[in-house]
Design a protein around this motif. Structure first.
Motif, PDB file in Angstrom:
ATOM      1  N   MET A  21       0.845  -1.198   0.000  1.00 54.76           N
ATOM      2  CA  MET A  21       0.000   0.000   0.000  1.00 54.76           C
ATOM      3  C   MET A  21       0.884   1.253   0.000  1.00 54.76           C
ATOM      4  O   MET A  21       1.888   1.287   0.693  1.00 54.76           O
ATOM      5  N   THR A  29       6.886  -7.955  -4.246  1.00 49.82           N
ATOM      6  CA  THR A  29       6.286  -6.726  -3.729  1.00 49.82           C
ATOM      7  C   THR A  29       5.660  -5.924  -4.877  1.00 49.82           C
ATOM      8  O   THR A  29       6.213  -5.868  -5.972  1.00 49.82           O
ATOM      9  N   GLY A  30       4.483  -5.374  -4.602  1.00 50.25           N
ATOM     10  CA  GLY A  30       3.779  -4.590  -5.618  1.00 50.25           C
ATOM     11  C   GLY A  30       3.008  -5.454  -6.601  1.00 50.25           C
ATOM     12  O   GLY A  30       2.447  -4.944  -7.579  1.00 50.25           O
ATOM     13  N   ALA A  31       2.938  -6.771  -6.336  1.00 49.22           N
ATOM     14  CA  ALA A  31       2.261  -7.675  -7.281  1.00 49.22           C
ATOM     15  C   ALA A  31       0.748  -7.473  -7.265  1.00 49.22           C
ATOM     16  O   ALA A  31       0.074  -7.685  -8.278  1.00 49.22           O
ATOM     17  N   GLY A  32       0.222  -7.062  -6.119  1.00 44.15           N
ATOM     18  CA  GLY A  32      -1.220  -6.839  -6.037  1.00 44.15           C
ATOM     19  C   GLY A  32      -1.900  -7.644  -4.949  1.00 44.15           C
ATOM     20  O   GLY A  32      -3.133  -7.732  -4.902  1.00 44.15           O
ATOM     21  N   LYS A  33      -1.115  -8.198  -4.021  1.00 42.40           N
ATOM     22  CA  LYS A  33      -1.694  -9.063  -2.976  1.00 42.40           C
ATOM     23  C   LYS A  33      -2.609  -8.259  -2.044  1.00 42.40           C
ATOM     24  O   LYS A  33      -3.752  -8.638  -1.801  1.00 42.40           O
ATOM     25  N   THR A  34      -2.104  -7.113  -1.546  1.00 44.48           N
ATOM     26  CA  THR A  34      -2.930  -6.285  -0.654  1.00 44.48           C
ATOM     27  C   THR A  34      -4.163  -5.802  -1.401  1.00 44.48           C
ATOM     28  O   THR A  34      -5.258  -5.732  -0.841  1.00 44.48           O
ATOM     29  N   THR A  35      -3.961  -5.467  -2.663  1.00 47.79           N
ATOM     30  CA  THR A  35      -5.083  -4.951  -3.459  1.00 47.79           C
ATOM     31  C   THR A  35      -6.204  -5.995  -3.523  1.00 47.79           C
ATOM     32  O   THR A  35      -7.385  -5.652  -3.401  1.00 47.79           O
TER      33      THR A  35
HETATM   34  N1  LIG Z   1      -3.837   3.429  -2.825  1.00 43.49           N
HETATM   35  C1  LIG Z   1      -3.217   3.179  -3.979  1.00 43.49           C
HETATM   36  N2  LIG Z   1      -3.370   4.026  -5.008  1.00 43.49           N
HETATM   37  C2  LIG Z   1      -2.766   3.782  -6.190  1.00 43.49           C
HETATM   38  N3  LIG Z   1      -1.989   2.706  -6.433  1.00 43.49           N
HETATM   39  C3  LIG Z   1      -1.806   1.826  -5.444  1.00 43.49           C
HETATM   40  C4  LIG Z   1      -2.401   2.018  -4.156  1.00 43.49           C
HETATM   41  N4  LIG Z   1      -2.039   0.974  -3.381  1.00 43.49           N
HETATM   42  C5  LIG Z   1      -1.251   0.175  -4.126  1.00 43.49           C
HETATM   43  N5  LIG Z   1      -1.102   0.685  -5.358  1.00 43.49           N
HETATM   44  C6  LIG Z   1      -0.343   0.089  -6.474  1.00 43.49           C
HETATM   45  O1  LIG Z   1      -0.951  -1.144  -6.827  1.00 43.49           O
HETATM   46  C7  LIG Z   1       0.032  -2.125  -7.087  1.00 43.49           C
HETATM   47  C8  LIG Z   1      -0.191  -3.325  -6.174  1.00 43.49           C
HETATM   48  O2  LIG Z   1       0.072  -2.929  -4.842  1.00 43.49           O
HETATM   49  P1  LIG Z   1      -0.180  -3.865  -3.595  1.00 43.49           P
HETATM   50  O3  LIG Z   1      -0.006  -3.044  -2.374  1.00 43.49           O
HETATM   51  O4  LIG Z   1      -1.472  -4.570  -3.764  1.00 43.49           O
HETATM   52  O5  LIG Z   1       1.020  -4.904  -3.758  1.00 43.49           O
HETATM   53  P2  LIG Z   1       1.458  -6.052  -2.769  1.00 43.49           P
HETATM   54  O6  LIG Z   1       1.609  -7.262  -3.606  1.00 43.49           O
HETATM   55  O7  LIG Z   1       0.540  -6.141  -1.619  1.00 43.49           O
HETATM   56  O8  LIG Z   1       2.866  -5.507  -2.321  1.00 43.49           O
HETATM   57  P3  LIG Z   1       3.583  -5.646  -0.893  1.00 43.49           P
HETATM   58  O9  LIG Z   1       3.937  -7.075  -0.718  1.00 43.49           O
HETATM   59  O10 LIG Z   1       4.776  -4.775  -1.054  1.00 43.49           O
HETATM   60  O11 LIG Z   1       2.620  -5.115   0.122  1.00 43.49           O
HETATM   61  C9  LIG Z   1       1.381  -1.466  -6.896  1.00 43.49           C
HETATM   62  O12 LIG Z   1       1.844  -1.055  -8.166  1.00 43.49           O
HETATM   63  C10 LIG Z   1       1.074  -0.270  -6.028  1.00 43.49           C
HETATM   64  O13 LIG Z   1       1.940   0.780  -6.314  1.00 43.49           O
END
Ligand SMILES: Nc1ncnc2c1ncn2[C@@H]1O[C@H](COP(=O)(O)OP(=O)(O)OP(=O)(O)O)[C@@H](O)[C@H]1O
Length: 634
Positions: free
Chosen positions: A1, A430-436
């Motif tokens: 995030m 990291t940044g793959a989209g898991k949190t999303t």
């Molecule tokens: N609030 C937001 N607004 C815009 N883009 C976002 C937001 N949150 C995340 N992103 C983008 O969406 C993509 C996926 O992010 P996400 O946080 O889901 O990744 P992740 O796999 O959970 O990473 P990590 O393991 O680092 O937490 C990334 O490119 C990030 O920059």
């Protein structure tokens, strides 16, 4: 995030003109909320202004009717003069009392306004979607509660009353002057119009500097807050000097903006004051000239009163210009407050709710107001008898696509199923989209296409608060609030009894450390800078999720290094939490991944591999690389 661009600050870019619509909106708000106080205060302000001008006007009578005749008398009779002076004193007294009353009333109104606006801001903020908090700078939002609200207080308690009073003083003085001599009035009006142009130009110029000053303060607030939160990083990476340097730069930028803004403000005041003096001299000269040349019949009293009135006519101009400056400054603050109040609130069209139920011997569910352990989805039906569906914890993602900004797609065609009690692990770089993906399930953000269901129900039809009640989240970053340990655990479910809290702590393996604390469960925690270790904070957040006891858990496993013992406790707590619950885990621990019923390997917003550990290992793909350490799981 990540935190995105500060939309609010972006919108509050400096403008070069006073925003009239903001002013109108503010006036409407104040008049609607405090009509009676404003009317009374307005009458008092008018009385005060009237008394000032009436006093000057009375001077003519004093000179022409009392003093001049007395000069011709051999034995002057002071009685009528004293009588006239008493009347004049009463007029001034009424003025003083009226001004005092209006000041008092406006002070009270401005305090109430402060309180009301802060309440409104907070209530509105609580209704805003996650998108707002993710993309807005916290320090900037905070300064709307403090600086901007305080500027509004000054506006209402000082600037508005003084502006109105100065305006009325000016108007009454003008009327009195016109009554006395229109020729001399013309001289004054000519100079006044010139000064108006000057004021207008300066006010518009100063607006941009005042907004710049407000913004610079917002940036300082944000920077201090960010540095406070990230103090550990600052120290670890020895960034003290850089941080200091950046802060000095920000503070200097504020200094420059403030100097420019104040420079304008301080320039305006003497300029207007001197216009007043100039007018004063002109009036005296013009009065003498007109009287000597008999252009108009002017008595000594008229000239004396006129000279006095010309002050009452010119002085308000200085006050008006000064107050206009304040108003321009306060409008920048008001604009920022209204921007926050205008942020669109989270939309919720869900009609399906979560209710407590009992079950009869035939297995039928019945809604109850008692806090039974069983819950069900209550779907309204056309027949009027709602349908009750037992809360189980089945989750389905069906061809889900999502974009944060509507331009760049973040999730592509995500489909998977997690049945009641199953564990799904999300792994990927990291940044793959898991949190999303997890943000989609609790509807922090709305998906663009596809469907997500909870117990077979499309989640968009479920009331958001109830949907969120049906799941709990343990985040990587633990946030605790200023409260007791028990209070922090109870945050998961406010109705939880002490026994529930202790059981949850036991399940989370947190009970052992809590009982070692000075006041055990009643130990106060400082929310912002907790006296607990990171591992202990994580255990508390697990307990908080445990006390909520929903059938679905979202776990964002922490990657931080805690000691082996605490790590084992956290692992134990998490494992206990996952038992018999549908779990969506952003997995960093191999044991979580290993024990999962389904592993989803996410890359660039897509599920690129899926299956159990054994299946994925056999595939020799990305997961294999991750597991064998060719790619770091963290
Ligand atoms: N609030 C937001 N607004 C815009 N883009 C976002 C937001 N949150 C995340 N992103 C983008 O969406 C993509 C996926 O992010 P996400 O946080 O889901 O990744 P992740 O796999 O959970 O990473 P990590 O393991 O680092 O937490 C990334 O490119 C990030 O920059």
């Amino acid at each position: 995030m990540r935190k995105g661009v500060n939309q609010l600050t972006q919108k509050a870019q400096p403008k070069h003109k006073l925003n009239w619509s903001t002013l109108r909106r503010l006036m409407r708000l104040i008049f609607k909320t405090y009509p009676l106080q404003l009317v009374i205060s307005g009458i008092c302000v008018a009385l005060g202004a009237f008394a000032t001008v009436a006093g000057s006007f009375f001077l003519r009578r004093l000179v022409d009717n009392y003093i001049t005749p007395m000069l011709r008398e051999r034995v002057p009779n002071f009685a009528p003069l004293i009588h006239a002076l008493i009347i004049m004193g009463i007029i001034f007294l009424i003025g003083v009392v009226a001004v005092f009353l209006s000041t008092e009333i406006m002070a009270i109104v401005s305090q109430q306004l402060q309180r009301d606006i802060r309440n409104q801001l907070f209530q509105h903020m609580e209704k805003l979607p996650m998108r707002f908090f993710d993309s807005t700078d916290d320090g900037d939002t905070m300064s709307r509660y403090t600086n901007d609200v305080d500027t509004l207080r000054q506006l209402v308690s000082q600037s508005f009353p003084q502006l109105i009073s100065a305006g009325l003083n000016w108007l009454f003085a003008l009327a009195a002057m016109l009554i006395l001599s229109w020729q001399m009035s013309m001289v004054s009006i000519g100079i006044f119009i010139l000064s108006l142009f000057l004021v207008r130009w300066m006010t518009n110029e100063s607006h941009k500097y005042f907004q710049g000053q407000q913004q610079a303060i917002g940036q300082i607030d944000s920077y201090v807050e960010e540095t406070l939160t990230g103090q550990k990083e600052v120290k670890v990476f020895s960034h003290e000097a850089e941080v200091e340097h950046q802060f000095i730069q920000l503070n200097d930028a504020w200094g420059k903006a403030a100097a420019k803004a104040n420079g304008y403000a301080t320039m305006l005041f003497p300029m207007m004051g001197n216009i007043g003096n100039f007018l004063y001299v002109l009036v005296a000269v013009a009065g003498g000239f007109i009287a000597i040349n008999r252009i108009a019949p002017l008595t000594l009293g008229t000239i004396a009163a006129f000279v006095q009135l010309s002050r009452s006519f010119s002085q308000p101009v200085a006050q008006i210009s000064q107050q206009l400056n304040f108003i321009v400054q306060a409008m920048a603050g008001a604009e920022r407050i209204f921007q926050l109040l205008d942020e669109p609130v989270e939309v919720d069209n869900g009609t399906i709710t979560l209710v407590h139920v009992t079950q009869d011997p035939q297995g039928n569910l019945h809604e109850t107001t008692d806090e039974t352990p069983e819950l069900a989805w209550k779907t309204p039906t056309a027949s009027g008898t709602p349908k009750l569906t037992r809360l189980r914890g089945d989750i389905t993602f069906d061809h889900v696509n999502f974009s944060y900004d509507g331009v760049h797609q973040t999730l592509f065609d995500i489909s998977f199923q997690a049945n009641q009690g199953q564990q799904v692990a999300l792994v990927g770089e990291t940044g793959a989209g898991k949190t999303t993906i997890t943000n989609m399930l609790n509807r922090f953000y709305e998906i663009e296409s596809g469907t997500i269901t909870y117990d077979g129900i499309n989640i968009v039809t479920i009331k958001k608060a109830d949907l969120r009640r049906a799941m709990a989240i343990v985040l990587q970053q633990t946030n605790l609030f200023t409260d007791t340990v028990a209070g922090n655990i109870r945050y998961g479910r406010l109705s939880a009894s002490t026994a529930d809290v202790v059981n949850a702590a036991k399940l989370a393996d947190a009970d052992a450390f809590i009982t070692q604390l000075p006041q055990q469960y009643e130990t106060e925690i400082d929310g912002s800078n907790s006296n607990l270790s990171e591992g202990q904070r994580q255990l508390l957040s697990i307990a908080r999720a445990a006390v909520a006891d929903p059938p679905v858990m979202i776990l964002d496993e922490a990657t931080s290094n805690v000691d082996t013992n605490t790590e084992r406790q956290i692992q134990g707590g998490m494992d206990n939490l996952m038992k018999n619950r549908t779990t969506l885990a952003i997995a960093h621990r191999l044991s979580t991944v290993f024990n999962s019923d389904l592993i989803l390997v996410i890359s660039a917003g897509r599920i690129i591999e899926r299956g159990t550990h054994d299946q994925l290992m056999a595939e020799h793909g990305k997961y294999y690389e991750l597991y064998t350490g060719k790619i770091d799981l963290k």
